[in-house]
Design a protein around this motif. Structure first.
Motif, short mmCIF file in Angstrom:
data_model
loop_
_atom_site.label_atom_id
_atom_site.label_comp_id
_atom_site.label_asym_id
_atom_site.label_seq_id
_atom_site.Cartn_x
_atom_site.Cartn_y
_atom_site.Cartn_z
N SER A 87 0.85 -1.04 0.23
CA SER A 87 -0.19 0.04 0.01
C SER A 87 0.97 1.31 -0.06
O SER A 87 1.99 1.35 0.70
N TYR A 88 0.28 2.18 -0.83
CA TYR A 88 1.31 3.35 -1.02
C TYR A 88 0.74 4.96 -0.67
O TYR A 88 1.58 5.76 -0.56
N ASP B 8 1.43 13.51 -10.28
CA ASP B 8 1.96 12.58 -11.20
C ASP B 8 2.33 11.31 -10.42
O ASP B 8 3.14 10.31 -10.83
N ASP B 9 2.13 11.43 -8.78
CA ASP B 9 2.66 10.44 -8.00
C ASP B 9 2.17 8.94 -8.38
O ASP B 9 3.03 7.96 -8.57
N ARG B 10 0.77 8.77 -8.62
CA ARG B 10 0.29 7.48 -9.01
C ARG B 10 0.64 6.98 -10.33
O ARG B 10 1.20 6.07 -10.36
N PRO B 11 0.50 7.84 -11.51
CA PRO B 11 1.04 7.46 -12.67
C PRO B 11 2.52 6.97 -12.78
O PRO B 11 2.86 6.08 -13.07
N ASN B 12 3.33 7.74 -11.82
CA ASN B 12 4.87 7.31 -11.88
C ASN B 12 4.96 6.03 -11.09
O ASN B 12 6.01 5.27 -11.62
N LYS B 13 4.45 5.82 -10.13
CA LYS B 13 4.50 4.47 -9.23
C LYS B 13 4.10 3.29 -9.97
O LYS B 13 4.37 2.29 -10.17
N GLU C 214 6.62 2.30 -12.43
CA GLU C 214 7.66 1.68 -11.65
C GLU C 214 7.33 0.33 -11.32
O GLU C 214 8.04 -0.45 -11.59
N ILE C 215 5.96 0.16 -11.03
CA ILE C 215 5.60 -1.44 -10.86
C ILE C 215 5.67 -2.08 -11.97
O ILE C 215 6.31 -3.45 -11.76
N CYS C 216 5.10 -1.84 -12.75
CA CYS C 216 4.92 -2.36 -13.98
C CYS C 216 6.30 -2.96 -14.77
O CYS C 216 6.43 -4.01 -15.16
N GLN C 217 7.27 -1.88 -14.59
CA GLN C 217 8.50 -2.17 -15.22
C GLN C 217 9.25 -3.31 -14.37
O GLN C 217 9.88 -4.10 -15.16
N ALA C 218 8.84 -3.54 -13.27
CA ALA C 218 9.36 -4.44 -12.48
C ALA C 218 8.70 -5.80 -12.45
O ALA C 218 9.65 -6.71 -12.07
N LEU C 219 7.30 -5.91 -12.96
CA LEU C 219 6.69 -7.20 -12.87
C LEU C 219 6.98 -7.85 -14.29
O LEU C 219 6.98 -7.33 -15.34
N LEU D 284 -0.43 5.28 -21.09
CA LEU D 284 0.83 5.68 -20.09
C LEU D 284 1.88 4.43 -20.40
O LEU D 284 2.79 4.30 -20.55
N LEU D 285 1.04 3.24 -20.10
CA LEU D 285 1.70 1.82 -20.04
C LEU D 285 2.56 1.57 -21.48
O LEU D 285 3.58 1.09 -21.77
N MET D 286 1.70 2.02 -22.74
CA MET D 286 2.42 1.79 -23.90
C MET D 286 3.46 2.88 -24.12
O MET D 286 4.41 2.33 -24.93
#
Length: 711
Positions: A277-278, A285-290, A293-298, A318-320
Motif C-alpha cells: 500500500s502506497y 503525477d505520483d500515482r502514474p509514476n508509481k 515503476e511497478i509494471c516495469q518490475a513485474l 501511459l503503459l504503452m
C-alpha cells in the motif's frame, strides 16, 4: 518464531536449504494450533512456493502439513513424497465422476449439498467454489439445474466449462430460444433477467445463485437488477428446489428465515497474498509514476483496476508509452481486425498491438472474451480493466494493481476492495498473489447481506412488491401496493405488467401520454417502424420519466440525441458505420477514441438494453389509453426487438455470447443454411470449415476455431 518472522524468512531472496528445517518446524506449530490455522495455511502455501529448497525428507514433512491444513489439491505437487496415509487422504477427497481433488472446504460443502442441505457460502475468489457445482452436476442426481450468474460474461465462462466437462449427458441452456432435452441433465445458465423470461422453471431440482450479495439493494448501483435477482431467487426457491448460494467476503445474511440453510462464512484461502500500500494522492503525477515503476518490475500476468473507461484509456496509453513500447507480433492480427471492424483510432486496437488488453463495459462482449483468452494464454502481460472483469470472470493474474480507489464516482468500500484483491494469485498456477494499492485502502468492515423479500418494510421498493405473489407479501406491503394501485391513472393490470417501473412514475407518464394522444391520435399508433416525429415523442417520455441520473450520465443528452443514436445503429455498414457516424468531424486520436468508447457504452447500456425495455413499457401503456380514447392502438414490439438486435437477425446477435463478434457473424452468415433456433446455429457453427470461407482473415479463422472448441 512469530508469524511475521517466519513470513519474513520465506520472503528472503537469499533463503537456503539449510534454513528450511527450522522454518518447517516453526510452521508446524501454527498448523497444530487450531486457533491459528489460517496463518498456518498461509505459511504452508508460501512453503510450497519455495519447495525446491527442500530435500526429500523435508518434502515428506511438508506433504503431511499440506494434508493437515486441508490443501489436498496441492498435494499433487509433492505426491511422490507422500506416505501411504497421505495418499489415501488425497484420494478420499476426489469426488465421484470428476478427476479433480477437493480441498477440505470444498469437500465439506459438497457432502452437505449431496445430503440435500441448502448451503450459503461466503469465501474468497481463489477457493474454487464453482468446482462444487461441477461435482453436483456429475452426480446426475438432479435432472433440472439452474445456475444464476450476474453477467453474460459469466454465462459464457460457465457454459464452456460445463459443456466441455459433461457434453455427453448435459444440455446447457443459455438463450430464450433453447429448450430442454429429455434423457439429458438440463442445466440452465441464466442471468436474473433471463430467469424471468423462462416459463419452464416450475420443476427445478437444484439451483445456484452466484454472487448472492447482489440480492441486497445496498450493495448494488442498479436497483432493478437487484429486484430481478430477488424475484429469480424467490421464484426458484418457491419450487422447493435445493439451493447453493455463493459469494465473497460476507459475514452474515438476513431475511432467509423461511428456509433451512447452512451459512458458511469462511476465510479459507488457497493462495497467499502480499499487499503493498502506497497511500498516494488521487491527483498529480505520483500515482502514474508509481504505476510505471511497478509494471516495469513485474514479469507475470497483471490486472490493473481502473474506475471507468476514461481512466482505463489514460492508463493504457501511459503503459504503452513508458513500459511496453515494442509491438507484439502475436497480437497484430487481433489489433488489425479490431481497427478495421470498429475504428482505426480506437485505443483498444492501438494498445493491443503492444500487449495491453482493455476490458470494460464499452468493449463488445465477444472482444472481452477474446481479451481474457489472450491474457490467460500469456499473449497479454497486462490487462487494464474495470469492475466488468473483477466481478466473477476467472483469470490467471499473479498481480493486481488497484490504480483507482473508486468505482465509477463512488469510493471503494472494503467489500469491493476485497473482491478486487481476491483476483491476485490462482490455485494451481500462482501460490502467491501480489496486490498493489496506489491509494489509501478502505477501512476494514464486516459485511452483511439482506434478502429484501424476507425483510419487507416501508422502504422495500414497490417494483419488487408488485411482482411478488400475494402469499409472499406482508400485510404492510399489501397495504402499500393497494394504495399505489387505487390512485393510479392506469388499471392495476397495466401497472403490474410494467412491474419494473414504480407505480407513481407510471401514473405521471400515463397522464402526460393521455394528453398527447388526445391532441394527436397518431403519435403512438405505429406498429412497425416509427417516423422520426413518433420516435422522438417516445424518446421524450423515456428520458423524462424512465431514465435515472445514472442513465442520463452515459452520454445521451436529449430525446433528439437518443433518436439519432437509434437511427445511427441501423447503418448499412453495421458497427463500423455506427462508430463512423459518431466520430464524424473529430480530429485528435484521443478525442476519437473517447467518443468510440462512449458510443460503445451507449450501445450496450441504452440501445440494446434500456431503450427496448422502456419502449415496451410505453407500448403497454398506450394500448390501454387508446382503448379509453377509442382510437387505434400501436404495437412497439417489432421495433423494440429490431433495435435490441442491432437491426440484425436475433440468432446471429446471440452468437456474440459464444464469443463470435457481430462483424464476423455478418460475414459468415452467407455460408450458413437458414436456421430457426439457436441450437441449429450452433450445430452449423460447430461444423463450419473456416477454409471454405475465402474472405476470412487468419485472425477471424483462428477466433472461429477457438469458439468451436467451446460449444
Amino acid at each position: 518464531m512469530q508469524y511475521h518472522e517466519v513470513l519474513a524468512s520465506l520472503k528472503r531472496d537469499d533463503l537456503e536449504h539449510a534454513d528450511m528445517f527450522g522454518i518447517l518446524k516453526a510452521v508446524s506449530h501454527f498448523v497444530n494450533d487450531k486457533s491459528n490455522i489460517a496463518n498456518g495455511r498461509d505459511l504452508i502455501i508460501r512453503l510450497l512456493a519455495r519447495r525446491k529448497l527442500l530435500d526429500s525428507f523435508e518434502t515428506r514433512i511438508l506433504t503431511s502439513l499440506v494434508r493437515a491444513v486441508g490443501l489436498y489439491p496441492y498435494m499433487s505437487e509433492v505426491l511422490e513424497f507422500a506416505e501411504v496415509d497421505d495418499r489415501m487422504a488425497y484420494e478420499l477427497h476426489r469426488p465421484d465422476n470428476i478427476p479433480e481433488v477437493f480441498h477440505s472446504l470444498q469437500a465439506r460443502i459438497y457432502y452437505q449439498l449431496r445430503s440435500g442441505v441448502n448451503v450459503v457460502l461466503s469465501a474468497s475468489t481463489s477457493v474454487g467454489k464453482s468446482l462444487v457445482i461441477d461435482a453436483i452436476i456429475a452426480l446426475k442426481k438432479h435432472r433440472k439445474i439452474v445456475i444464476v450468474v450476474p453477467t453474460l460474461a459469466l454465462i459464457d465462462e460457465t457454459r464452456k466449462r460445463i459443456s466441455q466437462k459433461f457434453r455427453e449427458f448435459c444440455n446447457v441452456i443459455t438463450h430464450p430460444t433453447q429448450t430442454a432435452q429429455s434423457g439429458m441433465v438440463n442445466v440452465y445458465v441464466l442471468t436474473q433477467e433471463r430467469v424471468k423470461q423462462r416459463i419452464d422453471l416450475s420443476n427445478v431440482d437444484f439451483f445456484v445463485i452466484d454472487e448472492f450479495y447482489k440480492l441486497d439493494f445496498r450493495r448494488e448501483d442498479d436497483n432493478q437488477r437487484a429486484v430481478d435477482l430477488n424475484l429469480a431467487f424467490h421464484r426458484l426457491a418457491s419450487t422447493g428446489a435445493q439451493f447453493y448460494m455463493l459469494g465473497p467476503n460476507i459475514q452474515a445474511i438476513k431475511g432467509l428465515d423461511k428456509y433451512e440453510i447452512h451459512f458458511i462464512p469462511s476465510e479459507y484461502s488457497t493462495v497467499a497474498v502480499d499487499v503493498f500500500s502506497y497511500n498516494l494522492p488521487a491527483q498529480g503525477d505520483d500515482r502514474p509514476n508509481k504505476l510505471v515503476e511497478i509494471c516495469q518490475a513485474l514479469s507475470t500476468p497483471t490486472l490493473i483496476y481502473c474506475q471507468g473507461p476514461t481512466s482505463a484509456m489514460r492508463v493504457s496509453r501511459l503503459l504503452m508509452r513508458e513500459c511496453l513500447r515494442e509491438e507484439v507480433p502475436a497480437c497484430a492480427g487481433a489489433a488489425d481486425w479490431i481497427a478495421d471492424a470498429y475504428h482505426p483510432e480506437w485505443i483498444v486496437a492501438e494498445v493491443l498491438r503492444h500487449g495491453i488488453g482493455i476490458h470494460h463495459g464499452g468493449v463488445p462482449r465477444a472482444l472481452q472474451q477474446n481479451m481474457v483468452r489472450m491474457f490467460n494464454d500469456g499473449l497479454l502481460p497486462i490487462m487494464v480493466c474495470t469492475s466488468t472483469l473483477i466481478e466473477g470472470v476467472n483469470t490467471v493474474a499473479e498481480n493486481v494493481i488497484v490504480y483507482d480507489r473508486r468505482r465509477n464516482n463512488k469510493v471503494l468500500d472494503f467489500f469491493t476492495y476485497r473482491n478486487i484483491q481476491g483476483r491476485a494469485g490462482r490455485m494451481g498456477r500462482y501460490f502467491i498473489g501480489n496486490v498493489f494499492l496506489l491509494e489509501k485502502p478502505p477501512e476494514n468492515a464486516e459485511v452483511s447481506v439482506e434478502y429484501p423479500v424476507g425483510l419487507q418494510d416501508a422502504d422495500t421498493p414497490l417494483t419488487l412488491v408488485m411482482q411478488l405473489d400475494d402469499d409472499a407479501l406482508t400485510d404492510e406491503s399489501r397495504t402499500r401496493l393497494a394504495d399505489a394501485l387505487d390512485r393510479n391513472f392506469l388499471s392495476a393490470a397495466t401497472v403490474l405488467k410494467n412491474g419494473s417501473v414504480e407505480p407513481a412514475v407510471q401514473d405521471i407518464l400515463a397522464r402526460e401520454m393521455f394528453q398527447i394522444m388526445q391532441q394527436d391520435p397518431t403519435v403512438f399508433s405505429w406498429r412497425s417502424n416509427p417516423t422520426q416525429t413518433q420516435l422522438i415523442a417516445a424518446c421524450r417520455l423515456m428520458v423524462r420519466h424512465l431514465w435515472s441520473l445514472r442513465t442520463k450520465g452515459l452520454g445521451v443528452n436529449s430525446p433528439e440525441h437518443l433518436a439519432w443514436y437509434v437511427r445511427a445503429l441501423g447503418s448499412p455498414d453495421g458497427m463500423k458505420g455506427y462508430l463512423s457516424q459518431i466520430t464524424q468531424g473529430l480530429e485528435s486520436n484521443e478525442e476519437i477514441s473517447r467518443k468510440v468508447d462512449e458510443g460503445m457504452k451507449i450501445l450496450r447500456n441504452i440501445l440494446i438494453f434500456k431503450f427496448p425495455q422502456d419502449l415496451m413499457v410505453l407500448s403497454s401503456i398506450q394500448v390501454e389509453l387508446a382503448q379509453r380514447l377509442e382510437i387505434s392502438a400501436g404495437d412497439f414490439g417489432f421495433f423494440a426487438e429490431t433495435v435490441e438486435n442491432l437491426y440484425l437477425p436475433a440468432l446471429l446477435v446471440a452468437l456474440e455470447e459464444y464469443g463470435l463478434p457481430i462483424p464476423i457473424g455478418r460475414k459468415i452468415q452467407r455460408y450458413l443454411s437458414p436456421f430457426h433456433d439457436l441450437n441449429e446455429v450452433l450445430d452449423q457453427l460447430r461444423a463450419f470449415n473456416v477454409e471454405n470461407a475465402g474472405d476470412l482473415s487468419e485472425f477471424e479463422k483462428s477466433l472461429i476455431e477457438a469458439i468451436q472448441g467451446g460449444i
